[in-house]
Design an enzyme around this catalytic site. Structure first.
Site, PDB file in Angstrom:
ATOM      1  N   ASP A 288       0.812  -1.216   0.000  1.00 58.89           N
ATOM      2  CA  ASP A 288       0.000   0.000   0.000  1.00 58.89           C
ATOM      3  C   ASP A 288       0.849   1.271   0.000  1.00 58.89           C
ATOM      4  O   ASP A 288       0.378   2.333   0.416  1.00 58.89           O
ATOM      5  CB  ASP A 288      -0.955  -0.007   1.205  1.00 58.89           C
ATOM      6  CG  ASP A 288      -2.124   0.961   1.029  1.00 58.89           C
ATOM      7  OD1 ASP A 288      -2.571   1.144  -0.106  1.00 58.89           O
ATOM      8  OD2 ASP A 288      -2.580   1.530   2.043  1.00 58.89           O
ATOM      9  N   ASP A 326      -4.046  -4.838  -4.812  1.00 58.90           N
ATOM     10  CA  ASP A 326      -3.402  -3.541  -5.101  1.00 58.90           C
ATOM     11  C   ASP A 326      -1.919  -3.657  -5.467  1.00 58.90           C
ATOM     12  O   ASP A 326      -1.311  -2.657  -5.865  1.00 58.90           O
ATOM     13  CB  ASP A 326      -3.524  -2.568  -3.920  1.00 58.90           C
ATOM     14  CG  ASP A 326      -4.955  -2.140  -3.645  1.00 58.90           C
ATOM     15  OD1 ASP A 326      -5.833  -2.410  -4.486  1.00 58.90           O
ATOM     16  OD2 ASP A 326      -5.202  -1.549  -2.580  1.00 58.90           O
ATOM     17  N   ASP A 474     -11.829   0.945   5.327  1.00 61.05           N
ATOM     18  CA  ASP A 474     -10.755   1.146   4.343  1.00 61.05           C
ATOM     19  C   ASP A 474      -9.611   1.962   4.926  1.00 61.05           C
ATOM     20  O   ASP A 474      -8.548   2.065   4.321  1.00 61.05           O
ATOM     21  CB  ASP A 474     -11.297   1.882   3.114  1.00 61.05           C
ATOM     22  CG  ASP A 474     -12.338   1.068   2.361  1.00 61.05           C
ATOM     23  OD1 ASP A 474     -12.121  -0.130   2.170  1.00 61.05           O
ATOM     24  OD2 ASP A 474     -13.374   1.644   1.983  1.00 61.05           O
TER      25      ASP A 474
END
Length: 500
Positions: A288, A326, A474
């Protein structure tokens, strides 16, 4: 556990003589040896029975417990827990057989009423694989006013070797055609084939999605855990029905401990219920880009060991795996060298699943319809090793409609090089896409809604699955500014249920 009666170590009770009754000293004679209590709870033997004194102002059931550890259950065996009980005032008590370490997974979790008149209670349950249940607990707390309870004749006995319809897995030596112990097992090479080599597609190794396929519901998902701990909350029933009991993915990372054991026991539990587990490895280094979900393995070598153990633990069982959400899309923060290293690790992951989990349907993550251009994503997926696995996933943890997601996935697939368009499958995360979502609105936006529950795909997608756990934040943003990423929030959950 703060108080142990008659035993120098919590959860270390010796199994009963003869090995049949797993509870030791269920008659509490001449004293409550082998039993422990929590908080200010006390227990003593009075008139041949355990008298448990529960203090005032206990907030939750486990603030006041009587329990015993040292149990040793056999996977898939049926057991019966029996006991006599009463209380000075009619009281609901939570009774569990559970693991002794967080998150305290249960194989038995029932609420029974201790009436003023002594009654006999008999509870049957199945010992599930993947849950190392070693203790029985009577959870008496959660009340403003204290009371006294009595217990006697507690026993935990095996009452059946197997649950009907679920056969025991035979040992390797007893299965027809099994190799003798010690015989080497040939495995495909984990090395990538030379450039230009034609290889069979991974999609040919496992059957296609079926409308009758059953997906595993994780009984310990964050929503289910919240419901168990807040059963009296007015939101609990709605969350239980709409989210906690729905099939979806479990995410694995550094928090999972021994990854081989964690994955193996989870897949074992799904296999026992004849359902397909959905797993998400989420431990890539520099995850991330250091954002709200940052973290990951300490370095490339640590990650290679971790993901190799993960794939090996899935083994030859059926499973659906979405690799590192991701990780393909979110490389723009990296240097060219960092991107090369990221794609190399993802290729290694695909190779490990191809070699060690041949019956799993494995998908790299392909971002979402509002993020990376389809041709760019196709190029990145190729670099990450999509040719080694089933295909790719889209809309993981996002809100794009199923139609928009399928349109994007079709463009990505068409742009894949080396015949990828002919072989690659894709799945869509539908957990929160019931109302769709605007570009850039990814972090707890208002107006989200639950999407179609997990099922085989109805259009171009092979599957439509709940990959994100609805209600998990989130990050500290949007309509949940104080809720950390991955933390379950009942307000988020109810707004997803209501579509607000």
């Amino acid at each position: 556990m703060t108080c142990v009666v008659g035993l120098p170590g919590v959860g270390q009770a010796t199994p009963a003589a003869g090995g049949k009754d797993l509870v030791t000293n269920g008659a509490f004679e001449p004293n409550p040896a082998y039993w422990w209590t929590t908080g200010a709870t006390t227990v003593k033997t009075v008139d041949g029975r355990a008298r448990v004194t529960v203090p005032d102002h206990t907030r939750v059931p486990w603030d006041s417990m009587l329990g015993q550890g040292g149990l040793h259950l056999t996977n898939l065996a049926v057991y019966t827990l029996s006991f006599d009980a009463s209380a000075t005032t009619s009281t609901k008590v939570r009774v569990t057989v559970q693991s002794h370490l967080p998150p305290y997974k249960t194989v038995l979790d029932r609420t029974v009423t201790f009436a003023e008149k002594t009654g006999r209670h008999t509870l049957r349950f199945l010992a599930m694989p993947g849950i190392d249940a070693t203790q029985v607990t009577f959870q008496l707390g959660g009340r403003a006013k204290g009371f006294e309870a009595t217990l006697d004749n507690v026993s935990l006995l095996p009452t059946g070797s197997q649950v009907p319809g679920v056969p025991a897995k035979p040992s390797a030596s007893s299965r027809p055609g099994a190799k003798p112990a010690g015989t080497p097992v040939a495995r495909p090479s984990s090395a990538s084939p030379p450039a230009g080599t034609t290889t069979s597609s991974p999609t040919a190794k496992v059957p296609p999605a079926s409308s009758g396929e059953k997906f595993y519901t994780d009984p310990t998902n964050n929503a289910a855990a919240w419901v168990r701990e807040h059963g009296s909350d007015p939101r609990a029933a709605k969350i239980r029905t709409a989210i906690a009991t729905q099939a979806g993915a479990r995410w694995f990372g550094a928090w999972s401990g021994d990854i081989g054991k964690a994955v193996r026991t989870y897949v074992d539990a799904a296999t026992a219920t004849r359902s397909t587990p959905i797993l998400v490895p989420y431990n890539i280094p520099d995850r991330d880009c250091g954002g709200a979900s940052g973290g990951g393995a300490a370095g490339p070598d640590a990650y290679r060991r971790w993901i190799s153990d993960f794939a090996g633990a899935v083994g030859d069982r059926s499973a659906i795996v979405v690799i590192e959400p991701d990780a393909v899309a979110n490389v723009d923060c990296m240097s060219a060298q960092g991107r090369d290293a990221r794609f190399a690790l993802l290729r290694y992951a695909t190779e490990q699943f191809k070699a060690k989990a041949p019956n799993a349907k494995v998908y790299l993550d392909g971002g979402n319809a509002g993020w990376i251009a389809p041709t760019t994503m196709a190029s990145r997926l190729a670099q990450a090793g999509v040719a080694n696995v089933r295909g790719f996933a889209v809309n993981v943890s996002n809100y794009k409609t199923t139609a928009d997601s399928a349109g994007y996935a079709e463009k990505v697939r068409a742009a894949l090089p080396n015949g990828g368009a002919r072989t690659a499958k894709y799945l869509i995360d539908t957990s929160r896409n019931g109302n769709g979502g605007a570009d850039g609105a990814w972090c707890n936006p208002a107006g989200g809604k639950l999407g179609t529950p997990s099922r085989a795909g109805t259009g171009g997608a092979e599957y439509e699955l709940w990959i994100k756990v609805p209600g998990d934040s989130d990050g500290p943003c949007g309509i949940a500014p104080g809720v950390a990423a991955g933390t379950f929030d009942p307000n988020l959950a109810t707004r997803l249920i209501d579509g607000t």
